[in-house]
Design a protein around this motif. Sequence first.
Motif, PDB file in Angstrom:
ATOM      1  N   ALA A  12      49.013  41.658  42.804  1.00  0.00           N
ATOM      2  CA  ALA A  12      48.861  40.589  41.825  1.00  0.00           C
ATOM      3  C   ALA A  12      49.771  39.407  42.143  1.00  0.00           C
ATOM      4  O   ALA A  12      49.353  38.242  42.073  1.00  0.00           O
ATOM      5  N   SER A  13      51.012  39.691  42.510  1.00  0.00           N
ATOM      6  CA  SER A  13      51.952  38.613  42.796  1.00  0.00           C
ATOM      7  C   SER A  13      51.562  37.862  44.065  1.00  0.00           C
ATOM      8  O   SER A  13      51.732  36.637  44.149  1.00  0.00           O
ATOM      9  N   LEU A  14      50.991  38.569  45.045  1.00  0.00           N
ATOM     10  CA  LEU A  14      50.570  37.893  46.268  1.00  0.00           C
ATOM     11  C   LEU A  14      49.354  37.000  45.996  1.00  0.00           C
ATOM     12  O   LEU A  14      49.223  35.925  46.585  1.00  0.00           O
ATOM     13  N   TYR A  15      48.471  37.441  45.126  1.00  0.00           N
ATOM     14  CA  TYR A  15      47.375  36.573  44.686  1.00  0.00           C
ATOM     15  C   TYR A  15      47.937  35.304  44.040  1.00  0.00           C
ATOM     16  O   TYR A  15      47.464  34.195  44.305  1.00  0.00           O
ATOM     17  N   PHE A  16      48.921  35.475  43.159  1.00  0.00           N
ATOM     18  CA  PHE A  16      49.509  34.326  42.466  1.00  0.00           C
ATOM     19  C   PHE A  16      50.092  33.334  43.466  1.00  0.00           C
ATOM     20  O   PHE A  16      49.833  32.128  43.405  1.00  0.00           O
ATOM     21  N   ILE A  17      50.880  33.838  44.419  1.00  0.00           N
ATOM     22  CA  ILE A  17      51.503  32.977  45.428  1.00  0.00           C
ATOM     23  C   ILE A  17      50.443  32.274  46.276  1.00  0.00           C
ATOM     24  O   ILE A  17      50.545  31.079  46.557  1.00  0.00           O
ATOM     25  N   SER A  18      49.419  33.008  46.672  1.00  0.00           N
ATOM     26  CA  SER A  18      48.386  32.446  47.546  1.00  0.00           C
ATOM     27  C   SER A  18      47.623  31.329  46.851  1.00  0.00           C
ATOM     28  O   SER A  18      47.449  30.235  47.407  1.00  0.00           O
ATOM     29  N   ALA A  20      48.453  29.665  44.148  1.00  0.00           N
ATOM     30  CA  ALA A  20      49.323  28.563  43.730  1.00  0.00           C
ATOM     31  C   ALA A  20      49.481  27.556  44.856  1.00  0.00           C
ATOM     32  O   ALA A  20      49.491  26.337  44.629  1.00  0.00           O
ATOM     33  N   SER A  21      49.589  28.036  46.095  1.00  0.00           N
ATOM     34  CA  SER A  21      49.714  27.117  47.228  1.00  0.00           C
ATOM     35  C   SER A  21      48.369  26.482  47.572  1.00  0.00           C
ATOM     36  O   SER A  21      48.293  25.290  47.891  1.00  0.00           O
ATOM     37  N   GLY A 141      47.773  31.501  39.157  1.00  0.00           N
ATOM     38  CA  GLY A 141      48.554  30.731  40.120  1.00  0.00           C
ATOM     39  C   GLY A 141      47.942  29.363  40.366  1.00  0.00           C
ATOM     40  O   GLY A 141      48.658  28.357  40.457  1.00  0.00           O
ATOM     41  N   PHE A 142      46.622  29.311  40.464  1.00  0.00           N
ATOM     42  CA  PHE A 142      45.925  28.036  40.681  1.00  0.00           C
ATOM     43  C   PHE A 142      46.170  27.099  39.502  1.00  0.00           C
ATOM     44  O   PHE A 142      46.489  25.914  39.677  1.00  0.00           O
ATOM     45  N   ILE A 143      46.039  27.626  38.298  1.00  0.00           N
ATOM     46  CA  ILE A 143      46.246  26.812  37.089  1.00  0.00           C
ATOM     47  C   ILE A 143      47.694  26.352  36.994  1.00  0.00           C
ATOM     48  O   ILE A 143      47.980  25.197  36.641  1.00  0.00           O
ATOM     49  N   PHE A 144      48.624  27.250  37.313  1.00  0.00           N
ATOM     50  CA  PHE A 144      50.046  26.911  37.239  1.00  0.00           C
ATOM     51  C   PHE A 144      50.367  25.704  38.111  1.00  0.00           C
ATOM     52  O   PHE A 144      51.046  24.763  37.679  1.00  0.00           O
ATOM     53  N   SER A 145      49.890  25.709  39.354  1.00  0.00           N
ATOM     54  CA  SER A 145      50.180  24.598  40.256  1.00  0.00           C
ATOM     55  C   SER A 145      49.554  23.297  39.771  1.00  0.00           C
ATOM     56  O   SER A 145      50.154  22.227  39.859  1.00  0.00           O
ATOM     57  N   THR A 146      48.331  23.391  39.277  1.00  0.00           N
ATOM     58  CA  THR A 146      47.650  22.196  38.786  1.00  0.00           C
ATOM     59  C   THR A 146      48.448  21.540  37.657  1.00  0.00           C
ATOM     60  O   THR A 146      48.662  20.316  37.651  1.00  0.00           O
ATOM     61  N   LEU A 147      48.908  22.347  36.717  1.00  0.00           N
ATOM     62  CA  LEU A 147      49.676  21.803  35.598  1.00  0.00           C
ATOM     63  C   LEU A 147      51.057  21.320  36.041  1.00  0.00           C
ATOM     64  O   LEU A 147      51.557  20.308  35.545  1.00  0.00           O
ATOM     65  N   LEU A 148      51.652  22.026  36.995  1.00  0.00           N
ATOM     66  CA  LEU A 148      52.980  21.653  37.467  1.00  0.00           C
ATOM     67  C   LEU A 148      52.972  20.262  38.079  1.00  0.00           C
ATOM     68  O   LEU A 148      53.804  19.408  37.735  1.00  0.00           O
ATOM     69  N   PHE A 149      52.035  20.004  38.980  1.00  0.00           N
ATOM     70  CA  PHE A 149      52.027  18.706  39.647  1.00  0.00           C
ATOM     71  C   PHE A 149      51.524  17.591  38.742  1.00  0.00           C
ATOM     72  O   PHE A 149      51.876  16.431  38.945  1.00  0.00           O
ATOM     73  N   LYS A 150      50.733  17.938  37.756  1.00  0.00           N
ATOM     74  CA  LYS A 150      50.358  16.947  36.757  1.00  0.00           C
ATOM     75  C   LYS A 150      51.600  16.460  36.027  1.00  0.00           C
ATOM     76  O   LYS A 150      51.715  15.279  35.651  1.00  0.00           O
ATOM     77  N   ALA A 151      52.567  17.353  35.872  1.00  0.00           N
ATOM     78  CA  ALA A 151      53.778  17.002  35.124  1.00  0.00           C
ATOM     79  C   ALA A 151      54.826  16.291  35.972  1.00  0.00           C
ATOM     80  O   ALA A 151      55.543  15.419  35.477  1.00  0.00           O
ATOM     81  N   ILE A 152      54.929  16.640  37.265  1.00  0.00           N
ATOM     82  CA  ILE A 152      56.068  16.135  38.042  1.00  0.00           C
ATOM     83  C   ILE A 152      55.734  14.955  38.952  1.00  0.00           C
ATOM     84  O   ILE A 152      56.640  14.198  39.318  1.00  0.00           O
ATOM     85  N   LEU A 153      54.460  14.794  39.339  1.00  0.00           N
ATOM     86  CA  LEU A 153      54.143  13.679  40.226  1.00  0.00           C
ATOM     87  C   LEU A 153      54.108  12.370  39.445  1.00  0.00           C
ATOM     88  O   LEU A 153      53.537  12.296  38.357  1.00  0.00           O
ATOM     89  N   ALA A 174      57.041  26.174  50.986  1.00  0.00           N
ATOM     90  CA  ALA A 174      57.927  27.182  50.408  1.00  0.00           C
ATOM     91  C   ALA A 174      57.142  28.405  49.946  1.00  0.00           C
ATOM     92  O   ALA A 174      57.551  29.558  50.191  1.00  0.00           O
ATOM     93  N   LEU A 175      56.002  28.178  49.303  1.00  0.00           N
ATOM     94  CA  LEU A 175      55.205  29.302  48.823  1.00  0.00           C
ATOM     95  C   LEU A 175      54.591  30.090  49.975  1.00  0.00           C
ATOM     96  O   LEU A 175      54.495  31.320  49.916  1.00  0.00           O
ATOM     97  N   ARG A 176      54.182  29.388  51.027  1.00  0.00           N
ATOM     98  CA  ARG A 176      53.585  30.108  52.154  1.00  0.00           C
ATOM     99  C   ARG A 176      54.627  30.955  52.876  1.00  0.00           C
ATOM    100  O   ARG A 176      54.334  32.081  53.311  1.00  0.00           O
ATOM    101  N   VAL A 177      55.838  30.436  53.026  1.00  0.00           N
ATOM    102  CA  VAL A 177      56.903  31.235  53.634  1.00  0.00           C
ATOM    103  C   VAL A 177      57.233  32.428  52.740  1.00  0.00           C
ATOM    104  O   VAL A 177      57.427  33.555  53.215  1.00  0.00           O
ATOM    105  N   LEU A 178      57.297  32.179  51.422  1.00  0.00           N
ATOM    106  CA  LEU A 178      57.528  33.274  50.478  1.00  0.00           C
ATOM    107  C   LEU A 178      56.431  34.327  50.599  1.00  0.00           C
ATOM    108  O   LEU A 178      56.707  35.531  50.621  1.00  0.00           O
ATOM    109  N   GLY A 179      55.184  33.883  50.683  1.00  0.00           N
ATOM    110  CA  GLY A 179      54.069  34.826  50.809  1.00  0.00           C
ATOM    111  C   GLY A 179      54.147  35.650  52.074  1.00  0.00           C
ATOM    112  O   GLY A 179      53.794  36.839  52.082  1.00  0.00           O
TER     113      GLY A 179
END
Length: 211
Positions: A12-18, A20-21, A141-153, A174-179
Amino acid sequence: MKKLRRSAFPYASLYFISFASISALRIYQNLYLKRAGLNDSQLGTAAAGAALMAVVSPLIWGIAADSAADVRRLASPLFLGAAVTFPAMLLTRSYPVLAALAVLTSFFYTPLIPLLDALALGYVSRSGGDYGRVRLWGSLGFIFSTLLFKAILREGKTSGIGYGLLPVFIYFAALRVLGAGWSFLIPAPEGAERARPRIPELRGLLNFNLI
Protein backbone atom coordinates in the motif's frame (compact mmCIF):
# COMPACT_ATOMS: atom_id res chain seq x y z
CA MET A 1 -12.52 2.06 5.91
CA LYS A 2 -11.36 -1.10 7.61
CA LYS A 3 -7.88 -1.07 9.05
CA LEU A 4 -5.24 -2.05 6.50
CA ARG A 5 -3.68 -5.43 7.24
CA ARG A 6 -0.20 -4.96 8.63
CA SER A 7 1.38 -7.34 6.10
CA ALA A 8 -0.14 -5.30 3.26
CA PHE A 9 1.58 -2.10 4.39
CA PRO A 10 4.66 -2.38 2.11
CA TYR A 11 2.43 -2.77 -0.94
CA ALA A 12 0.00 0.00 0.00
CA SER A 13 2.76 2.45 0.89
CA LEU A 14 4.63 1.72 -2.34
CA TYR A 15 1.46 2.42 -4.30
CA PHE A 16 1.13 5.73 -2.44
CA ILE A 17 4.74 6.72 -3.20
CA SER A 18 4.47 5.69 -6.85
CA PHE A 19 1.25 7.51 -7.63
CA ALA A 20 2.22 10.58 -5.62
CA SER A 21 5.25 11.03 -7.88
CA ILE A 22 3.37 10.12 -11.08
CA SER A 23 0.77 12.77 -10.28
CA ALA A 24 3.45 15.48 -10.21
CA LEU A 25 4.95 14.30 -13.51
CA ARG A 26 1.70 13.90 -15.44
CA ILE A 27 0.27 17.24 -14.38
CA TYR A 28 3.36 19.43 -14.68
CA GLN A 29 5.66 17.89 -17.29
CA ASN A 30 3.92 19.45 -20.30
CA LEU A 31 3.57 22.76 -18.48
CA TYR A 32 7.32 22.78 -17.86
CA LEU A 33 8.09 21.89 -21.48
CA LYS A 34 5.86 24.71 -22.67
CA ARG A 35 7.59 27.18 -20.36
CA ALA A 36 10.93 25.87 -21.63
CA GLY A 37 9.96 27.09 -25.09
CA LEU A 38 8.45 24.12 -26.90
CA ASN A 39 5.67 24.99 -29.32
CA ASP A 40 2.42 23.03 -29.69
CA SER A 41 3.79 20.81 -32.45
CA GLN A 42 6.90 19.96 -30.43
CA LEU A 43 4.81 19.26 -27.33
CA GLY A 44 2.62 16.90 -29.35
CA THR A 45 5.62 15.06 -30.77
CA ALA A 46 7.20 14.65 -27.34
CA ALA A 47 3.90 13.40 -25.92
CA ALA A 48 3.48 10.96 -28.82
CA GLY A 49 6.97 9.56 -28.26
CA ALA A 50 6.27 9.10 -24.55
CA ALA A 51 2.94 7.41 -25.34
CA LEU A 52 4.64 5.02 -27.78
CA MET A 53 7.23 4.17 -25.15
CA ALA A 54 4.39 3.44 -22.72
CA VAL A 55 3.44 0.59 -25.05
CA VAL A 56 6.95 -0.68 -25.79
CA SER A 57 8.49 -0.36 -22.33
CA PRO A 58 6.21 -2.84 -20.50
CA LEU A 59 7.07 -5.44 -23.14
CA ILE A 60 10.79 -4.97 -22.50
CA TRP A 61 10.47 -4.97 -18.74
CA GLY A 62 8.03 -7.88 -18.92
CA ILE A 63 10.74 -9.99 -20.52
CA ALA A 64 13.10 -8.91 -17.73
CA ALA A 65 10.47 -9.84 -15.12
CA ASP A 66 10.04 -13.29 -16.66
CA SER A 67 13.81 -13.79 -16.42
CA ALA A 68 14.37 -12.36 -12.95
CA ALA A 69 15.09 -14.41 -9.89
CA ASP A 70 13.38 -11.77 -7.77
CA VAL A 71 10.85 -9.57 -9.57
CA ARG A 72 10.78 -7.12 -6.66
CA ARG A 73 14.28 -5.94 -7.51
CA LEU A 74 13.15 -4.57 -10.85
CA ALA A 75 11.24 -1.86 -9.00
CA SER A 76 14.41 -0.17 -7.79
CA PRO A 77 15.96 0.61 -11.23
CA LEU A 78 12.54 1.72 -12.49
CA PHE A 79 12.23 4.19 -9.63
CA LEU A 80 15.80 5.45 -9.97
CA GLY A 81 15.76 5.73 -13.75
CA ALA A 82 12.88 8.20 -13.72
CA ALA A 83 14.44 9.98 -10.74
CA VAL A 84 17.32 10.90 -13.05
CA THR A 85 15.68 11.48 -16.43
CA PHE A 86 12.83 13.78 -15.37
CA PRO A 87 14.94 16.24 -13.29
CA ALA A 88 17.55 16.20 -16.09
CA MET A 89 15.10 18.35 -18.06
CA LEU A 90 16.19 21.24 -15.86
CA LEU A 91 19.62 21.18 -17.49
CA THR A 92 18.63 21.91 -21.08
CA ARG A 93 16.31 23.87 -23.34
CA SER A 94 17.10 21.82 -26.43
CA TYR A 95 13.94 20.39 -27.95
CA PRO A 96 15.52 17.08 -29.12
CA VAL A 97 17.06 16.51 -25.69
CA LEU A 98 13.85 17.38 -23.84
CA ALA A 99 11.84 15.09 -26.10
CA ALA A 100 14.35 12.27 -25.57
CA LEU A 101 14.17 12.76 -21.80
CA ALA A 102 10.37 12.64 -21.91
CA VAL A 103 10.57 9.32 -23.78
CA LEU A 104 13.16 7.93 -21.35
CA THR A 105 11.09 9.00 -18.36
CA SER A 106 8.13 7.13 -19.83
CA PHE A 107 10.39 4.12 -20.35
CA PHE A 108 11.08 3.97 -16.63
CA TYR A 109 7.82 4.99 -14.99
CA THR A 110 5.14 3.29 -17.10
CA PRO A 111 6.06 -0.38 -16.31
CA LEU A 112 6.20 0.24 -12.58
CA ILE A 113 2.46 0.18 -11.85
CA PRO A 114 1.87 -3.15 -13.67
CA LEU A 115 4.82 -4.55 -11.72
CA LEU A 116 3.32 -3.34 -8.43
CA ASP A 117 -0.05 -4.76 -9.46
CA ALA A 118 1.55 -8.17 -10.05
CA LEU A 119 3.27 -8.06 -6.66
CA ALA A 120 0.11 -6.95 -4.85
CA LEU A 121 -2.06 -9.56 -6.55
CA GLY A 122 0.51 -12.19 -5.64
CA TYR A 123 0.32 -11.08 -2.03
CA VAL A 124 -3.50 -11.20 -2.03
CA SER A 125 -3.53 -14.67 -3.58
CA ARG A 126 -1.16 -15.95 -0.90
CA SER A 127 -2.41 -14.10 2.17
CA GLY A 128 -5.97 -13.12 1.39
CA GLY A 129 -7.28 -9.61 1.85
CA ASP A 130 -8.73 -7.01 -0.46
CA TYR A 131 -6.67 -5.91 -3.47
CA GLY A 132 -8.91 -2.88 -3.97
CA ARG A 133 -8.14 -1.60 -0.48
CA VAL A 134 -4.40 -1.92 -1.12
CA ARG A 135 -4.66 -0.31 -4.57
CA LEU A 136 -6.72 2.55 -3.12
CA TRP A 137 -3.56 3.98 -1.56
CA GLY A 138 -2.26 4.75 -5.03
CA SER A 139 -5.29 6.95 -5.69
CA LEU A 140 -4.78 8.65 -2.33
CA GLY A 141 -1.16 9.38 -3.28
CA PHE A 142 -2.26 10.90 -6.60
CA ILE A 143 -4.82 13.12 -4.86
CA PHE A 144 -2.34 14.12 -2.15
CA SER A 145 0.18 15.43 -4.68
CA THR A 146 -2.45 17.28 -6.67
CA LEU A 147 -3.67 19.13 -3.59
CA LEU A 148 -0.14 19.73 -2.30
CA PHE A 149 1.07 21.52 -5.40
CA LYS A 150 -2.16 23.44 -5.72
CA ALA A 151 -1.31 24.87 -2.31
CA ILE A 152 2.43 25.52 -2.63
CA LEU A 153 3.03 26.58 -6.24
CA ARG A 154 2.89 30.32 -6.79
CA GLU A 155 0.72 31.37 -9.70
CA GLY A 156 2.37 33.63 -12.22
CA LYS A 157 5.94 32.66 -11.31
CA THR A 158 7.62 31.51 -14.53
CA SER A 159 11.22 32.60 -14.04
CA GLY A 160 14.30 31.02 -12.50
CA ILE A 161 15.33 27.36 -12.46
CA GLY A 162 12.35 25.24 -13.41
CA TYR A 163 10.27 28.27 -14.44
CA GLY A 164 8.40 28.23 -11.14
CA LEU A 165 8.12 24.42 -11.10
CA LEU A 166 11.37 23.50 -9.33
CA PRO A 167 9.50 22.05 -6.28
CA VAL A 168 7.84 19.54 -8.62
CA PHE A 169 11.20 18.17 -9.76
CA ILE A 170 12.61 18.01 -6.23
CA TYR A 171 9.48 16.29 -4.94
CA PHE A 172 9.44 13.80 -7.82
CA ALA A 173 13.11 12.87 -7.48
CA ALA A 174 12.85 12.53 -3.69
CA LEU A 175 9.83 10.23 -3.91
CA ARG A 176 11.40 8.08 -6.61
CA VAL A 177 14.58 7.62 -4.58
CA LEU A 178 12.43 6.83 -1.53
CA GLY A 179 10.48 4.29 -3.59
CA ALA A 180 13.69 2.62 -4.75
CA GLY A 181 14.63 1.92 -1.16
CA TRP A 182 11.08 1.27 0.01
CA SER A 183 10.67 -1.54 -2.55
CA PHE A 184 13.04 -3.67 -0.47
CA LEU A 185 10.40 -3.81 2.27
CA ILE A 186 8.28 -6.09 0.11
CA PRO A 187 8.91 -9.67 1.26
CA ALA A 188 10.23 -12.23 -1.20
CA PRO A 189 7.54 -14.56 -2.56
CA GLU A 190 7.88 -18.09 -1.25
CA GLY A 191 9.60 -20.49 -3.60
CA ALA A 192 10.72 -17.81 -6.02
CA GLU A 193 12.92 -19.30 -8.73
CA ARG A 194 14.67 -17.85 -11.74
CA ALA A 195 12.53 -18.27 -14.81
CA ARG A 196 13.96 -18.90 -18.24
CA PRO A 197 13.94 -15.81 -20.43
CA ARG A 198 10.81 -15.78 -22.55
CA ILE A 199 10.94 -13.76 -25.75
CA PRO A 200 7.46 -13.04 -27.12
CA GLU A 201 6.82 -14.19 -30.66
CA LEU A 202 6.71 -11.43 -33.24
CA ARG A 203 3.35 -12.69 -34.48
CA GLY A 204 1.93 -12.24 -30.98
CA LEU A 205 3.21 -8.68 -30.75
CA LEU A 206 1.57 -7.80 -34.06
CA ASN A 207 -1.83 -9.19 -33.05
CA PHE A 208 -4.02 -6.20 -32.31
CA ASN A 209 -7.31 -8.04 -31.80
CA LEU A 210 -9.19 -6.31 -28.99
CA ILE A 211 -11.87 -8.95 -28.45
